[in-house]
Design a protein around this motif. Structure first.
Motif, PDB file in Angstrom:
ATOM      1  N   VAL A  38       0.813  -1.217   0.000  1.00  0.00           N
ATOM      2  CA  VAL A  38       0.000   0.000   0.000  1.00  0.00           C
ATOM      3  C   VAL A  38       0.853   1.277   0.000  1.00  0.00           C
ATOM      4  O   VAL A  38       0.333   2.369  -0.180  1.00  0.00           O
ATOM      5  CB  VAL A  38      -0.960  -0.040   1.227  1.00  0.00           C
ATOM      6  N   HIS A  39       2.179   1.156   0.133  1.00  0.00           N
ATOM      7  CA  HIS A  39       3.004   2.328   0.436  1.00  0.00           C
ATOM      8  C   HIS A  39       2.884   3.447  -0.596  1.00  0.00           C
ATOM      9  O   HIS A  39       3.086   4.607  -0.267  1.00  0.00           O
ATOM     10  CB  HIS A  39       4.474   1.916   0.615  1.00  0.00           C
ATOM     11  N   ASP A  40       2.541   3.120  -1.838  1.00  0.00           N
ATOM     12  CA  ASP A  40       2.425   4.160  -2.872  1.00  0.00           C
ATOM     13  C   ASP A  40       0.987   4.408  -3.309  1.00  0.00           C
ATOM     14  O   ASP A  40       0.750   5.020  -4.351  1.00  0.00           O
ATOM     15  CB  ASP A  40       3.271   3.773  -4.101  1.00  0.00           C
ATOM     16  N   ILE A  41       0.022   3.971  -2.509  1.00  0.00           N
ATOM     17  CA  ILE A  41      -1.386   4.115  -2.913  1.00  0.00           C
ATOM     18  C   ILE A  41      -1.786   5.583  -3.031  1.00  0.00           C
ATOM     19  O   ILE A  41      -2.759   5.916  -3.717  1.00  0.00           O
ATOM     20  CB  ILE A  41      -2.314   3.364  -1.917  1.00  0.00           C
ATOM     21  N   GLY A  42      -1.017   6.454  -2.393  1.00  0.00           N
ATOM     22  CA  GLY A  42      -1.332   7.883  -2.452  1.00  0.00           C
ATOM     23  C   GLY A  42      -0.888   8.565  -3.728  1.00  0.00           C
ATOM     24  O   GLY A  42      -1.179   9.748  -3.928  1.00  0.00           O
TER      25      GLY A  42
END
Ligand SMILES: [Fe+2]
Ligand SMILES: [Fe+2]
Length: 204
Positions: free
Chosen positions: A83-87
């Motif tokens: 999820v670390h780059d979901i933003g």
């Protein structure tokens, strides 16, 4: 409250009753239970762009999670890696912070810190190519999670742009996402040392 008891009819929160908020709470719980599916769908949006790298953003995320999983990291860590780059899509200028906010109720303080700061730590590998200070991460030197964040970027993140790597598919990680995002560890509405079994408040 409406006759069917399924929805409320107040138009200002100041007029609401406890009974109406029990209706809101039921809706809120059902909505929260769909959170893992929303996270999975939003991860899917990352497939639409490469950012100029050799793989698209979803593949990068899957590869980061795959490397963490294959190195024996636990489920919570692997989900953070996924999820670390979901933003990237909505917080293109501060994507780390958006991912961290989404994960915060469900993960350890260390894992949250890693995700929140990974953007600056990842900069060690490319900021100097853009005329920036690659050692910006050193502003956090001495922090108890500095090494953990540096390792996340070194071992899983900076090296996950390989189209030839045997990257596991999103379906492989979906059960992990469902387990982690259905078990909140705390709520921002409770003291930091309290356990959160009532994470939502139905507010807007
Ligand atoms: Fe990132
Ligand atoms: Fe990344």
């Amino acid at each position: 409250m409406t006759a069917d008891g399924l929805n409320t009819s107040f138009t200002r929160m100041v007029d609401a009753t406890p009974e109406e908020y029990s209706v809101i709470a039921r809706h809120s719980l059902a909505f929260q239970q769909e959170l893992p599916e929303r996270v999975l769908r939003h991860l899917g949006l990352l497939a639409s762009d490469t950012g100029g790298y050799a793989v698209d953003r979803l593949t990068h995320s899957l590869q980061t999670a795959t490397r963490a999983h294959r190195e024996g990291r636990d489920e919570e860590y692997v989900v953070c890696a996924l999820v670390h780059d979901i933003g990237d899509t909505l917080a293109s200028l501060n994507h780390s912070e958006l991912a961290a906010v989404i994960l915060e109720p469900f993960v350890s303080e260390e894992n949250h810190w890693i995700v929140k700061h990974h953007g600056i730590f990842q900069g060690y590998y490319f900021f100097h190519h853009l005329g920036l200070d690659r050692n910006l991460r050193d502003r956090y030197r001495g922090h108890p999670h500095w090494q953990a964040c540096a390792h996340f970027c070194a071992a899983y993140d900076q090296n996950s742009f390989d189209p030839g790597y045997d990257t596991l598919p999103l379906d492989f990680f979906a059960p992990m996402v469902r387990r982690v995002f259905s078990a909140p560890r705390r709520s921002i509405y409770l003291p930091a040392d309290a356990t959160a079994d009532t994470p939502g408040n139905g507010g807007r």
